[in-house]
Scaffold this active site. Structure first.
Site, mmCIF file in Angstrom:
data_model
loop_
_atom_site.group_PDB
_atom_site.id
_atom_site.type_symbol
_atom_site.label_atom_id
_atom_site.label_comp_id
_atom_site.label_asym_id
_atom_site.label_seq_id
_atom_site.Cartn_x
_atom_site.Cartn_y
_atom_site.Cartn_z
ATOM 1 N N LYS A 165 0.846 -1.187 0.000
ATOM 2 C CA LYS A 165 0.000 0.000 0.000
ATOM 3 C C LYS A 165 0.878 1.232 0.000
ATOM 4 C CE LYS A 165 0.667 1.900 3.413
ATOM 5 N NZ LYS A 165 1.922 2.404 4.083
ATOM 6 N N TYR B 199 -4.578 4.249 6.013
ATOM 7 C CA TYR B 199 -5.147 3.309 6.990
ATOM 8 C C TYR B 199 -6.500 3.812 7.504
ATOM 9 C CZ TYR B 199 -0.789 0.661 7.197
ATOM 10 O OH TYR B 199 0.291 -0.118 6.872
HETATM 11 P P1 NDP Z 1 12.420 1.316 2.614
HETATM 12 O O1 NDP Z 1 13.011 2.611 2.181
HETATM 13 O O2 NDP Z 1 12.841 0.759 3.933
HETATM 14 O O3 NDP Z 1 12.730 0.196 1.523
HETATM 15 C C1 NDP Z 1 12.396 0.358 0.172
HETATM 16 C C2 NDP Z 1 13.323 -0.487 -0.689
HETATM 17 O O4 NDP Z 1 12.940 -0.326 -2.027
HETATM 18 C C3 NDP Z 1 14.778 -0.070 -0.625
HETATM 19 O O5 NDP Z 1 15.490 -0.637 0.452
HETATM 20 C C4 NDP Z 1 15.294 -0.565 -1.952
HETATM 21 O O6 NDP Z 1 15.604 -1.947 -1.854
HETATM 22 C C5 NDP Z 1 14.087 -0.460 -2.869
HETATM 23 N N1 NDP Z 1 14.179 0.681 -3.796
HETATM 24 C C6 NDP Z 1 14.136 0.604 -5.141
HETATM 25 N N2 NDP Z 1 14.257 1.800 -5.701
HETATM 26 C C7 NDP Z 1 14.377 2.681 -4.688
HETATM 27 C C8 NDP Z 1 14.540 4.093 -4.662
HETATM 28 N N3 NDP Z 1 14.590 4.847 -5.776
HETATM 29 N N4 NDP Z 1 14.641 4.698 -3.456
HETATM 30 C C9 NDP Z 1 14.572 3.979 -2.317
HETATM 31 N N5 NDP Z 1 14.422 2.639 -2.302
HETATM 32 C C10 NDP Z 1 14.330 1.977 -3.484
HETATM 33 O O7 NDP Z 1 10.841 1.486 2.553
HETATM 34 P P2 NDP Z 1 9.757 0.576 3.268
HETATM 35 O O8 NDP Z 1 10.180 -0.829 3.221
HETATM 36 O O9 NDP Z 1 9.420 1.147 4.578
HETATM 37 O O10 NDP Z 1 8.473 0.817 2.327
HETATM 38 C C11 NDP Z 1 8.341 0.146 1.096
HETATM 39 C C12 NDP Z 1 6.848 0.005 0.734
HETATM 40 O O11 NDP Z 1 6.202 -0.746 1.744
HETATM 41 C C13 NDP Z 1 6.091 1.337 0.644
HETATM 42 O O12 NDP Z 1 5.159 1.274 -0.395
HETATM 43 C C14 NDP Z 1 5.384 1.443 1.970
HETATM 44 O O13 NDP Z 1 4.191 2.189 1.919
HETATM 45 C C15 NDP Z 1 5.093 -0.017 2.271
HETATM 46 N N6 NDP Z 1 5.004 -0.296 3.704
HETATM 47 C C16 NDP Z 1 3.921 -1.011 4.158
HETATM 48 C C17 NDP Z 1 3.795 -1.313 5.481
HETATM 49 C C18 NDP Z 1 2.648 -2.124 5.960
HETATM 50 O O14 NDP Z 1 2.486 -2.271 7.159
HETATM 51 N N7 NDP Z 1 1.836 -2.693 5.072
HETATM 52 C C19 NDP Z 1 4.769 -0.834 6.465
HETATM 53 C C20 NDP Z 1 5.890 -0.124 5.884
HETATM 54 C C21 NDP Z 1 5.977 0.130 4.553
HETATM 55 P P3 NDP Z 1 16.836 -2.599 -2.637
HETATM 56 O O15 NDP Z 1 18.061 -1.948 -2.048
HETATM 57 O O16 NDP Z 1 16.726 -4.035 -2.317
HETATM 58 O O17 NDP Z 1 16.652 -2.291 -4.089
#
Ligand code: NDP
Length: 372
Positions: free
Chosen positions: A138, A223
């Site tokens: 989401k 949410y």
């Molecule tokens: P993070 O920043 O922690 O991780 C995102 C990952 O996406 C990065 O580590 C990277 O992984 C990859 N990525 C690819 N392109 C980019 C870019 N241009 N900039 C930054 N990261 C990039 O974010 P979250 O994990 O917190 O959030 C990711 C998604 O999950 C969002 O859509 C958020 O809304 C959702 N979310 C949902 C939750 C829930 O409870 N359902 C809780 C938290 C987040 P890599 O290095 O492996 O390429």
């Protein structure tokens, strides 16, 4: 598709051992049940090995019906670390340039897109084109138009599209929904949803309009939007909204800090909600009906969710949301199971239509009609 029996047989376990292998499933009402699962296993590749991807991967260790088998990442060092941590073979590792080749990999059923919001649209469409089921975090996209394009692409490719709405499988949430459906609150009059936290690092993607699609509304306000729909059981028909911004350096143009918004529902019920990146302790739902109420706090965090109704404390079991979600998504994908509250792409588009309407109401200062 692969079954748990196949997995275990590959490990060389005998039929007798198979009968003795327990699995944890929420269906029986607890986190641990001593039953054998012999149905299909959803083999998942996680795309985006960040904060939430890590939480999902850890939670999947306890899954019975879903298994982490692959990764898609732009960071080679993370790939190496995940390979050794989760036993992922080299052939199931991809980056953002080459992951279209996943179409030739029969060991992966689905890709779980857990990247910044602004990237979901293109990545899901590529996953669909590769013939794999897509699970998307989401908000599913940054506006309803993009969300609908994702739904259409998955339909065309004949793959399923699911959104990571983990609350739709949370036991206390489901109990409140059951009570409401059963008329135990009487006619619903009011919903209040307050969602927010104080965001840190000003350089993170969540404060970048292109990658986030907006601000707190996209991330946490969703949410309250989604909750107002499953708690009342109705879809809003109008929206009003007001924005407050105290820090224009941190929260640039198009990145909302705080928005208060209101909905009207066909029955005459109303909702009053708040989404913010600038206040703590906001994770609360309140549902009011003619005969009773439900109050949840925390209402959407990772848990434990706590709540009570006019009848007393909610005492349904505490679960790991992402474990239950992934096991249930296996059932949805392979057995067409219908969850109490949908988690399909169409459900994601409904929230996005409402977000579009909220942003329009903020911009125009007018009441905006919405049809979802
Ligand atoms: P993070 O920043 O922690 O991780 C995102 C990952 O996406 C990065 O580590 C990277 O992984 C990859 N990525 C690819 N392109 C980019 C870019 N241009 N900039 C930054 N990261 C990039 O974010 P979250 O994990 O917190 O959030 C990711 C998604 O999950 C969002 O859509 C958020 O809304 C959702 N979310 C949902 C939750 C829930 O409870 N359902 C809780 C938290 C987040 P890599 O290095 O492996 O390429």
């Amino acid at each position: 598709m692969n079954s748990r029996r196949d997995f275990l047989q590959k490990l060389g376990l005998s039929a007798l051992a198979l009968q003795l292998v327990p699995y944890s499933g929420w269906a029986a009402g607890t986190d641990k049940t001593e039953q054998v699962y012999d149905g299909p296993v959803l083999r998942v590749a996680i795309m985006g090995l960040g904060g939430y991807g890590t939480i999902v991967a850890e939670a999947m260790r306890k899954c019975t019906k879903a298994k982490l088998v692959g990764v898609i990442s732009g960071t080679p060092s993370k790939v190496k670390a995940w390979q050794s941590k989760y036993g992922i073979p080299e052939k199931n590792c991809y980056n953002y340039e080459n992951f279209d080749n996943i179409k030739n990999n029969s060991d992966i059923d689905a890709v779980y897109v857990i990247t910044p919001n602004g990237l979901h649209h293109d990545f899901v469409i590529r996953v669909a084109a590769a013939g794999k089921h897509a699970i998307c975090e989401k908000p599913m996209a940054v506006n309803a138009k993009e969300g609908q394009e994702m739904v259409d692409a998955c339909k065309k490719a004949n793959v399923k599209l699911l959104v990571g709405y983990r609350m739709h499988f949370e036991p206390k949430t489901l109990e409140v929904i059951r009570m409401r459906q059963n008329g135990e609150f009487g006619k619903i009059r009011f919903f209040q949803g307050q969602c927010g936290f104080t965001i840190g690092d000003p350089t993170q993607w969540r404060l970048n309009k292109k990658l986030a699609g907006g601000g707190s509304m996209m991330d946490i306000g969703i949410y309250a939007i989604n909750g107002s729909r499953y708690m009342t059981g109705e879809e809003p028909i109008w929206v009003t909204a007001q924005e407050t911004k105290t820090d224009t350096v941190k929260f640039k143009e198009g990145v909302d800090e705080t928005i208060q918004f209101q909905f009207g529902f066909p029955s005459g019920a109303v909702a009053s909600c708040l989404s913010t990146y600038n206040m703590n302790n906001l994770d609360r739902f309140f549902l009011d009906g003619e005969k009773g109420f439900a109050e949840m706090q925390p209402s959407t965090g990772y848990g434990p969710i706590k709540g009570r109704t006019h009848l007393g404390e909610l005492n349904q079991p505490v679960t790991t949301h992402q474990t239950v979600q992934m096991d249930e998504m296996c059932e949805i994908i392979f057995n067409n199971k219908k969850p109490v509250v949908p988690v399909n792409g169409e459900e994601g588009v409904k929230d996005l239509k409402i977000i579009d309407a909220i942003y329009l109401a903020v911009k125009t200062g007018k009441k905006v009609e919405v049809s979802v």
